[in-house]
Design a protein around this motif. Structure first.
Motif, short mmCIF file in Angstrom:
data_model
loop_
_atom_site.label_atom_id
_atom_site.label_comp_id
_atom_site.label_asym_id
_atom_site.label_seq_id
_atom_site.Cartn_x
_atom_site.Cartn_y
_atom_site.Cartn_z
N HIS A 68 0.83 -1.21 0.00
CA HIS A 68 0.00 0.00 0.00
C HIS A 68 0.86 1.25 0.00
O HIS A 68 1.91 1.29 0.65
N ASP A 69 0.42 2.26 -0.72
CA ASP A 69 0.99 3.59 -0.56
C ASP A 69 0.34 4.16 0.69
O ASP A 69 -0.88 4.09 0.85
N VAL A 70 1.14 4.74 1.58
CA VAL A 70 0.63 5.20 2.86
C VAL A 70 0.71 6.72 2.94
O VAL A 70 1.75 7.32 2.64
N LEU A 71 -0.40 7.32 3.33
CA LEU A 71 -0.46 8.75 3.60
C LEU A 71 -0.56 8.89 5.11
O LEU A 71 -1.64 8.71 5.70
N ALA A 72 0.57 9.12 5.76
CA ALA A 72 0.60 9.25 7.22
C ALA A 72 0.15 10.65 7.60
O ALA A 72 0.80 11.64 7.24
N LEU A 73 -0.95 10.74 8.31
CA LEU A 73 -1.54 12.03 8.64
C LEU A 73 -1.17 12.52 10.02
O LEU A 73 -1.62 13.57 10.45
N GLY A 74 -0.35 11.77 10.72
CA GLY A 74 0.15 12.23 12.00
C GLY A 74 -0.75 11.90 13.16
O GLY A 74 -1.76 11.22 13.03
N ASP A 75 -0.37 12.43 14.31
CA ASP A 75 -1.10 12.19 15.55
C ASP A 75 -2.09 13.33 15.77
O ASP A 75 -1.76 14.49 15.53
N ALA A 76 -3.27 13.00 16.24
CA ALA A 76 -4.28 14.01 16.56
C ALA A 76 -4.43 14.09 18.08
O ALA A 76 -4.00 13.20 18.81
N ASP A 77 -5.07 15.15 18.53
CA ASP A 77 -5.28 15.32 19.96
C ASP A 77 -6.33 14.36 20.51
O ASP A 77 -6.32 14.02 21.68
N ASP A 78 -7.27 13.95 19.67
CA ASP A 78 -8.30 13.02 20.10
C ASP A 78 -8.83 12.24 18.89
O ASP A 78 -8.57 12.58 17.75
N TYR A 79 -9.59 11.18 19.15
CA TYR A 79 -10.01 10.32 18.05
C TYR A 79 -10.98 10.99 17.08
O TYR A 79 -10.91 10.70 15.89
N PRO A 80 -11.87 11.91 17.50
CA PRO A 80 -12.72 12.54 16.48
C PRO A 80 -11.91 13.35 15.47
O PRO A 80 -12.22 13.36 14.28
N GLN A 81 -10.86 13.97 15.92
CA GLN A 81 -10.00 14.72 15.01
C GLN A 81 -9.30 13.77 14.04
O GLN A 81 -9.18 14.06 12.85
N SER A 82 -8.85 12.61 14.52
CA SER A 82 -8.23 11.62 13.64
C SER A 82 -9.22 11.17 12.57
O SER A 82 -8.87 11.06 11.39
N ALA A 83 -10.45 10.91 12.98
CA ALA A 83 -11.48 10.46 12.03
C ALA A 83 -11.76 11.53 10.99
O ALA A 83 -11.89 11.23 9.79
N ARG A 84 -11.87 12.77 11.39
CA ARG A 84 -12.12 13.86 10.43
C ARG A 84 -10.97 13.99 9.45
O ARG A 84 -11.18 14.22 8.25
N THR A 85 -9.74 13.86 9.93
CA THR A 85 -8.57 13.99 9.07
C THR A 85 -8.54 12.90 8.00
O THR A 85 -8.29 13.17 6.83
N VAL A 86 -8.80 11.67 8.40
CA VAL A 86 -8.82 10.56 7.45
C VAL A 86 -9.98 10.72 6.47
O VAL A 86 -9.82 10.54 5.26
N ALA A 87 -11.15 11.07 6.98
CA ALA A 87 -12.31 11.26 6.10
C ALA A 87 -12.06 12.36 5.08
O ALA A 87 -12.40 12.22 3.89
N ALA A 88 -11.44 13.45 5.50
CA ALA A 88 -11.14 14.55 4.58
C ALA A 88 -10.17 14.10 3.49
O ALA A 88 -10.33 14.48 2.32
N ALA A 89 -9.19 13.30 3.85
CA ALA A 89 -8.22 12.81 2.85
C ALA A 89 -8.92 11.94 1.81
O ALA A 89 -8.60 12.00 0.62
N ILE A 90 -9.89 11.14 2.25
CA ILE A 90 -10.63 10.30 1.31
C ILE A 90 -11.54 11.15 0.43
O ILE A 90 -11.59 10.98 -0.79
#
Length: 67
Positions: free
Chosen positions: A27-49
């Motif tokens: 897989h090609d990986v797009l590492a989006l880093g660490d977020a302060d909390d899980y909702p922020q992580s989810a938003r970041t991944v969803a936005a990338a998609i």
């Protein structure tokens, strides 16, 4: 195929192993880093998609309960 990956603070220790496993699996990986909390992580991944930077996403948290 590009996979977006984000982690919350508790999932940080698993980040490198997960990124390596995805890359080793071809897989090609797009590492989006660490977020302060899980909702922020989810938003970041969803936005990338939604922005077509990635076709799939992986979220890593410390509890394993999922988002």
């Amino acid at each position: 195929m590009t996979t977006a990956v984000a982690v919350d603070p508790a999932g940080g220790p698993l980040r490198d192993a997960g990124l390596s496993a995805l890359a080793d699996g071809g897989h090609d990986v797009l590492a989006l880093g660490d977020a302060d909390d899980y909702p922020q992580s989810a938003r970041t991944v969803a936005a990338a998609i939604l922005d077509r930077q990635a076709e799939r996403g992986v979220l890593v948290c410390g509890s394993g309960a999922g988002v």
